[in-house]
Write an enzyme that holds these catalytic residues in place. Structure first.
Site, mmCIF file in Angstrom:
data_model
loop_
_atom_site.group_PDB
_atom_site.id
_atom_site.type_symbol
_atom_site.label_atom_id
_atom_site.label_comp_id
_atom_site.label_asym_id
_atom_site.label_seq_id
_atom_site.Cartn_x
_atom_site.Cartn_y
_atom_site.Cartn_z
ATOM 1 N N CYS A 190 38.039 7.026 7.628
ATOM 2 C CA CYS A 190 38.837 7.752 8.157
ATOM 3 C C CYS A 190 39.772 6.950 8.638
ATOM 4 O O CYS A 190 41.344 7.953 9.171
ATOM 5 C CB CYS A 190 38.395 8.718 8.874
ATOM 6 S SG CYS A 190 37.971 8.237 10.732
ATOM 7 N N GLU A 219 -12.351 -7.910 -2.767
ATOM 8 C CA GLU A 219 -11.004 -7.888 -4.044
ATOM 9 C C GLU A 219 -10.010 -8.315 -3.954
ATOM 10 O O GLU A 219 -9.342 -7.751 -2.276
ATOM 11 C CB GLU A 219 -12.074 -6.636 -4.618
ATOM 12 C CG GLU A 219 -13.014 -6.333 -4.736
ATOM 13 C CD GLU A 219 -13.669 -4.963 -4.482
ATOM 14 O OE1 GLU A 219 -12.575 -3.944 -4.763
ATOM 15 O OE2 GLU A 219 -14.673 -4.479 -4.673
ATOM 16 N N CYS A 278 37.466 3.036 11.675
ATOM 17 C CA CYS A 278 36.743 3.383 11.531
ATOM 18 C C CYS A 278 36.743 3.481 10.033
ATOM 19 O O CYS A 278 38.452 3.398 9.344
ATOM 20 C CB CYS A 278 36.065 5.467 11.104
ATOM 21 S SG CYS A 278 35.454 6.092 10.435
ATOM 22 N N CYS A 282 32.909 6.340 16.018
ATOM 23 C CA CYS A 282 34.196 6.744 15.211
ATOM 24 C C CYS A 282 33.911 8.475 16.349
ATOM 25 O O CYS A 282 33.912 9.312 15.583
ATOM 26 C CB CYS A 282 34.179 7.043 14.379
ATOM 27 S SG CYS A 282 35.792 8.841 13.450
ATOM 28 N N TYR A 298 -12.487 -0.156 -9.634
ATOM 29 C CA TYR A 298 -13.898 -0.592 -8.577
ATOM 30 C C TYR A 298 -14.486 0.461 -7.816
ATOM 31 O O TYR A 298 -14.825 -0.209 -6.689
ATOM 32 C CB TYR A 298 -12.464 -1.585 -7.328
ATOM 33 C CG TYR A 298 -11.416 -0.396 -7.560
ATOM 34 C CD1 TYR A 298 -11.869 0.260 -6.298
ATOM 35 C CD2 TYR A 298 -10.237 -0.820 -7.365
ATOM 36 C CE1 TYR A 298 -10.960 1.006 -5.546
ATOM 37 C CE2 TYR A 298 -9.005 -0.868 -7.156
ATOM 38 C CZ TYR A 298 -8.894 0.848 -5.920
ATOM 39 O OH TYR A 298 -8.577 1.474 -5.538
ATOM 40 N N LYS A 336 -6.555 -6.147 -3.224
ATOM 41 C CA LYS A 336 -5.692 -5.337 -2.973
ATOM 42 C C LYS A 336 -4.329 -4.772 -3.863
ATOM 43 O O LYS A 336 -3.445 -5.593 -3.883
ATOM 44 C CB LYS A 336 -5.415 -5.132 -2.237
ATOM 45 C CG LYS A 336 -4.323 -3.602 -0.998
ATOM 46 C CD LYS A 336 -5.191 -3.453 0.275
ATOM 47 C CE LYS A 336 -4.322 -1.803 0.390
ATOM 48 N NZ LYS A 336 -2.810 -1.427 0.163
ATOM 49 N N CYS A 392 36.246 12.705 9.942
ATOM 50 C CA CYS A 392 35.451 12.035 9.491
ATOM 51 C C CYS A 392 35.006 12.327 7.924
ATOM 52 O O CYS A 392 34.471 12.352 8.048
ATOM 53 C CB CYS A 392 35.368 10.950 10.110
ATOM 54 S SG CYS A 392 34.620 9.652 9.686
ATOM 55 N N PHE A 399 -6.648 -5.165 -36.171
ATOM 56 C CA PHE A 399 -7.007 -3.520 -34.853
ATOM 57 C C PHE A 399 -5.989 -2.790 -35.002
ATOM 58 O O PHE A 399 -6.790 -1.226 -36.129
ATOM 59 C CB PHE A 399 -6.974 -4.493 -33.359
ATOM 60 C CG PHE A 399 -6.765 -2.845 -32.370
ATOM 61 C CD1 PHE A 399 -8.614 -2.837 -32.216
ATOM 62 C CD2 PHE A 399 -5.826 -1.945 -32.188
ATOM 63 C CE1 PHE A 399 -8.258 -1.200 -31.109
ATOM 64 C CE2 PHE A 399 -6.263 -1.313 -31.311
ATOM 65 C CZ PHE A 399 -7.380 -0.786 -30.827
ATOM 66 N N LYS A 445 -4.020 -7.528 5.488
ATOM 67 C CA LYS A 445 -2.910 -7.833 4.921
ATOM 68 C C LYS A 445 -2.172 -8.421 4.626
ATOM 69 O O LYS A 445 -1.931 -9.345 6.006
ATOM 70 C CB LYS A 445 -1.765 -6.254 5.384
ATOM 71 C CG LYS A 445 -2.094 -4.589 5.703
ATOM 72 C CD LYS A 445 -2.537 -4.171 4.786
ATOM 73 C CE LYS A 445 -0.431 -3.438 4.047
ATOM 74 N NZ LYS A 445 -0.506 -3.291 2.795
ATOM 75 N N ASP A 451 -1.452 -3.262 -5.314
ATOM 76 C CA ASP A 451 -0.203 -2.665 -5.043
ATOM 77 C C ASP A 451 0.070 -1.561 -6.348
ATOM 78 O O ASP A 451 0.941 -2.206 -6.836
ATOM 79 C CB ASP A 451 1.006 -3.643 -4.575
ATOM 80 C CG ASP A 451 2.100 -2.637 -3.811
ATOM 81 O OD1 ASP A 451 1.167 -1.604 -3.703
ATOM 82 O OD2 ASP A 451 3.421 -2.856 -3.569
#
Length: 731
Positions: free
Chosen positions: A454, A151, A451, A469, A269, A153, A474, A75, A357, A155
């Site tokens: 701080c 078919e 926190c 907090c 498709y 599906k 902060c 090829f 799904k 993604d």
């Protein structure tokens, strides 16, 4: 030309493949030698055309038929000869030649392209029960079960390919369903996309000279995705979240050569207008697409019973992991085009098709730690830090645990083996621990008393589930407030993402939102991004990005007052409340003068929100930031409306909910909502029995479904435009 797998991901044994390829190489070399002697001619145009046909033939056998006849070396030999002839005779170069798959830099890519027909979304069936409900509706429509095509599906990223006179002339992304982006130069580099339709299939076109738009998915194989991310990480770049994002990002490269190196593939498709072809249904269409040279997924089935549809879906779930590409469901379509036409469409999807799904994929992984994230309002959120695991096509390493009560309810502990899934195949979620694998010393997790950003004390107000907090200094809150100000829905400073904002905060250049409006191109261009190049030199943001950011910052100055109010990040003040406050008090001065009682009296506000707004605006530090914003040109007031120009309040007393994208008008939902409010309507963010109308645009979501369930009238975009034009609601 790496070999593709056969149906449902089963690969041919490698030893058999190796032997077959070696035999083909020897036989094909003899064939090429004979062909070269037979076709030697003084006419280079004839030889070039013969080579193109030969290469197209073998490309078709490889990608569309999964039955190569020659080796990679043979090829490549054909391609090399064609390139040499075209180089010697540049006047004979044609855009549809196989050598032109990778062109040069194209600066005017991504121009808008209007599709021949709208590219609809699909309604989802989340389980077999919902799938059966769709089958029942189809059966009722025709009085019997009609043949349907199942078919896989894919993604990936939707693509529309337009051919004229059998040649590829345009490729466009899905976009908003009506208008996409021109990615023709990049799609020419995808090897399984035919640049010319095979002559054997041209007879299937009702008018060979007329344009025909064919549709499908561009995807990146799992192995290619893993290799791409490994290379990205090795070079210090951001990895893609999943193969779908990688495919979409690869399509939008400015340099087609980059796209060519991303190893993209397609499955085609669909046709935009079935009248363009002499076929009667989806099953015939798939056969024609294969004959035309397209890569068509072999895992399809014409089903005539509910049981056959169920069996196909169950097989797809079982083989999902073994496939070399990502799928997230099964698409079921009524086969006959005439029957499809009779069923028609809803505002968002065809009635003749549904997407089954897959159940959320669940994986187990190790929970290394539970860290605490501090939000812009001081809210502390526990986050699960896990051993990375691939779930539903992307790597998951972190997931929110929401609050301490949720951690206790799920009884999740550091060191646990936990079950992870993606809610809706999108949001990572920790379901709970595998108790049998819990370490003996795993301790119950508690929110820290201080926190983590701080060190200030954290509090939990009575009646609330969240810890907060209480320090206004902060640093974590500062970063989140800065990101919120720049986000969509607030001031929409395009490009000002977390990485850039974090670097500006670390450099001391950003401390509050008013500092955005003191940034200039030079200092942004020189911003150290915290990484080095291969020569050890620091990577800078650069002048191109800096120029765009400064333009975006300048543009944000003119955003409506309600957007600025929302962007300040006042607790309990979302977009709707911000719009309500701005309507009642159209300037920051007027709002700051309002008493707590006045604010609480506003419909939709109440005492809790009123107190939050009142205290925020009377905090000296906050008032100082607001004053700096005003001095730096940010609109902290809306222009007074002319009473003579006010529209008749014909929609007063009506409540609208907007969902999906408005593609015909090009309006955003915010703009459409403002137009409805200008006529006296109320616009809500949620659907209830009190909702007057739901306006469903492209890709409408759960609000559309809830409206149908509650019996709330649903309008399409055309009806909305008539309302805005006439001020009259449908009868």
């Amino acid at each position: 030309m790496a070999k593709a797998p056969n149906a449902f991901g089963a690969f041919f044994p490698m030893e058999e493949v190796k032997t077959a390829v070696e035999n083909m190489a020897d036989e094909q070399q003899n064939l090429l030698d004979e062909r070269a002697l037979a076709e030697a001619t003084s006419d280079p145009a004839a030889r070039i055309e013969a080579l193109r046909r030969e290469i197209e033939h073998h490309t078709y056998l490889y990608y569309a038929q999964d039955a190569p006849e020659i080796s990679d070396g043979a090829f490549d030999s054909l391609m090399r000869e064609l390139r040499e002839l075209e180089a010697a005779h540049p006047e004979l170069v044609d855009p549809s030649s196989p050598t032109q798959r990778v062109g040069g830099y194209v600066g005017e890519q991504f121009a808008p392209v209007r599709h021949a027909r709208r590219m609809y979304s699909l309604d989802n069936a989340m389980d077999l029960e919902e799938l059966d409900a769709w089958i029942e509706r189809v059966t009722e429509a025709f009085g019997r079960m009609v043949p349907v095509v199942c078919e896989l599906k894919i993604d990936g990223s939707s693509i529309a390919l337009t051919y004229e006179d059998g040649r590829l002339v345009r490729a466009a992304t899905r976009g908003d369903g009506t208008t996409g982006e021109d990615v023709t130069a990049n799609m020419r580099t995808v090897k399984d996309v035919p640049l010319r339709l095979r002559e054997a299939a041209l007879g299937g076109l009702r008018d060979a000279a007329a344009p025909v738009e064919l549709r499908g998915e561009v995807y990146m194989p799992k192995s290619s995705f893993d290799a791409l991310n490994a290379a990205a990480v090795a070079n210090g770049k951001q990895a893609f979240a999943n193969p779908r994002n990688a495919a979409a990002g690869s399509l939008r490269q400015k340099d087609p050569a980059i796209t060519a190196n991303r190893d993209l593939s397609t499955f085609i498709y669909a046709v935009a207008d079935e009248r363009a072809l002499a076929v009667e249904g989806q099953w015939e269409l798939l056969a024609w697409l294969r004959e035309a040279g397209f890569h068509v997924n072999p895992d399809v089935e014409l089903c005539e019973t509910r049981e056959a549809v169920h069996a196909f879906c169950e097989r797809a779930i079982e083989r999902r992991e073994a496939l070399p590409y990502e799928i997230d469901g099964v698409v079921v379509k009524v086969n006959a085009f005439a029957q499809q036409e009779s069923m028609g469409y809803t505002a968002r999807a065809p009635r003749w098709a549904v997407a089954f799904k897959f159940p959320p994929e669940e994986k187990t992984t190790l929970l290394h730690d539970i860290t605490v994230q501090v939000g812009r309002t001081g809210k502390l959120t526990p986050v699960a830090e896990m051993e990375p695991v691939v779930v539903a096509g992307s790597t998951v390493a972190r997931a929110t645990l929401h609050n301490e009560d949720e951690v206790q309810r799920k009884d999740v502990r550091v060191g646990d083996t936990v079950i992870v899934r993606k809610a809706g195949d999108v949001i990572p979620e920790v379901l709970g621990p595998v108790l049998a694998l819990r370490p003996a010393d795993a301790a119950v997790w508690r929110m820290p008393a201080t926190c983590p950003s701080c060190g200030s004390p954290v509090i939990r107000e009575e009646g609330e589930v969240d810890f907060r907090c209480i320090s206004i200094d902060c640093p974590a809150q500062a970063l989140e407030r800065l990101l919120h100000w720049a986000s969509r829905g607030a001031m929409d400073i395009d490009g000002m993402g977390e990485e850039i904002v974090s670097r500006l905060v670390e450099s001391g250049r950003l401390t509050d939102v008013a500092d955005y409006y003191t940034l200039d191109e030079v200092e942004l261009a020189l911003l150290d991004m915290g990484r080095v190049n291969k020569d050890g030199e620091p990577i800078r943001l650069g002048s191109t990005v800096a120029k765009k950011l400064v333009a975006a910052i300048d543009g944000s100055r003119a955003r409506p007052f309600s957007r600025a109010l929302f962007g300040l990040g006042i607790r309990h003040v979302g977009k709707t409340i911000a719009e309500l406050l701005a309507a009642a008090y159209p300037s920051i001065e007027a709002l700051m003068e309002a008493s707590e009682e006045d604010l609480a009296a506003l419909d939709g506000v109440g005492p809790k929100i009123a107190r939050s707004v009142y205290l925020f605006l009377r905090t000296p530090d906050n008032a100082a930031v607001i004053e700096r914003l005003r001095k730096r040109g940010v609109a902290m007031a809306d222009e007074a409306a002319d009473p003579d120009e006010q529209l008749p309040q014909t929609l007063e007393g009506l409540t609208f909910v907007l969902t999906g994208s408005l593609v015909e008008s090009g309006m955003t939902r915010d703009e459409a909502g403002a137009a409805l409010k200008a006529r006296g309507a109320k616009v809500s963010g949620s659907v209830s029995k009190k909702t007057s109308y739901v306006v469903a645009g492209e890709a409408a979501g759960s609000k559309y479904d809830k409206a149908v369930t509650l019996g709330v009238p649903v309008l399409d975009e055309a009806a909305l435009l008539r309302i805005l034009e006439t001020g009259e609601v449908p009868e």
